[in-house]
Design an enzyme around this catalytic site. Sequence first.
Site, PDB file in Angstrom:
ATOM      1  N   GLY A  88      -5.608  -1.851   5.976  1.00  0.00           N
ATOM      2  CA  GLY A  88      -5.403  -0.399   6.067  1.00  0.00           C
ATOM      3  C   GLY A  88      -4.740   0.095   4.801  1.00  0.00           C
ATOM      4  CB  SER A 106      -0.234   1.959   0.512  1.00  0.00           C
ATOM      5  OG  SER A 106       1.145   1.820   0.266  1.00  0.00           O
ATOM      6  N   GLY A 107       1.207   2.213   3.569  1.00  0.00           N
ATOM      7  CA  GLY A 107       1.978   3.088   4.447  1.00  0.00           C
ATOM      8  C   GLY A 107       1.404   3.224   5.842  1.00  0.00           C
ATOM      9  CE  LYS A 119      -1.700  -2.803   4.604  1.00  0.00           C
ATOM     10  NZ  LYS A 119      -1.228  -1.450   4.280  1.00  0.00           N
ATOM     11  CB  SER A 163      -8.105  -6.239   2.858  1.00  0.00           C
ATOM     12  OG  SER A 163      -7.018  -7.082   3.079  1.00  0.00           O
TER      13      SER A 163
END
Length: 190
Positions: free
Chosen positions: A16, A18-19, A22, A90
Amino acid sequence: MQISAPSDTRTLWFTGLSGAGKTTLAQAFASRLQARGIACTVLDGDVLRGGLNASLGFSAADRSENIRRTAEVARLFNEAGLWVVAALISPQESDRQRMRQIVGEDRCRLVWVRTPLAVCEARDPKGLYARARAGQLPGFTGVGGAYDEPRDADFEIDTAGASVQACVEALWATHGPPPTAQGPARSAER
């Protein structure tokens, strides 16, 4: 307390923006595994980039190599009897497919933390979105760089309106260890 190494180890790979949440979810899921006495480790993209993958930049080739190396480590940990909970952006579908091949289709579960860009940007825990919008981070995923939405995620979750506990509960119900998997019983010492 002793930790057991179940034979049905898995890799849960959180992807997912950034932020998105995860790492928070990965750590909470791993804590739950450990509380049951199940051996596990968290592979966090930021931590790996400070060590094993420190020599890599953010070019397309370096991002692919980052995913490949991490997948190889996850496979090794699984083969050693540990669950792996990985948290990496990813962004490319092709890299996620290769990761599944390396880890093994039977062991790998792809978890898409599908938190909207606006929510991730509002959170911006590292100030990266602000820097990307200012032109300081060209190619930053979600701003100047693409994120291929997973076509075959095993689980999708949006952290915008749910607590960490609720997210982990939902994930545990479908992708946690079987009820019989737990560490050894604690011996009572007197």
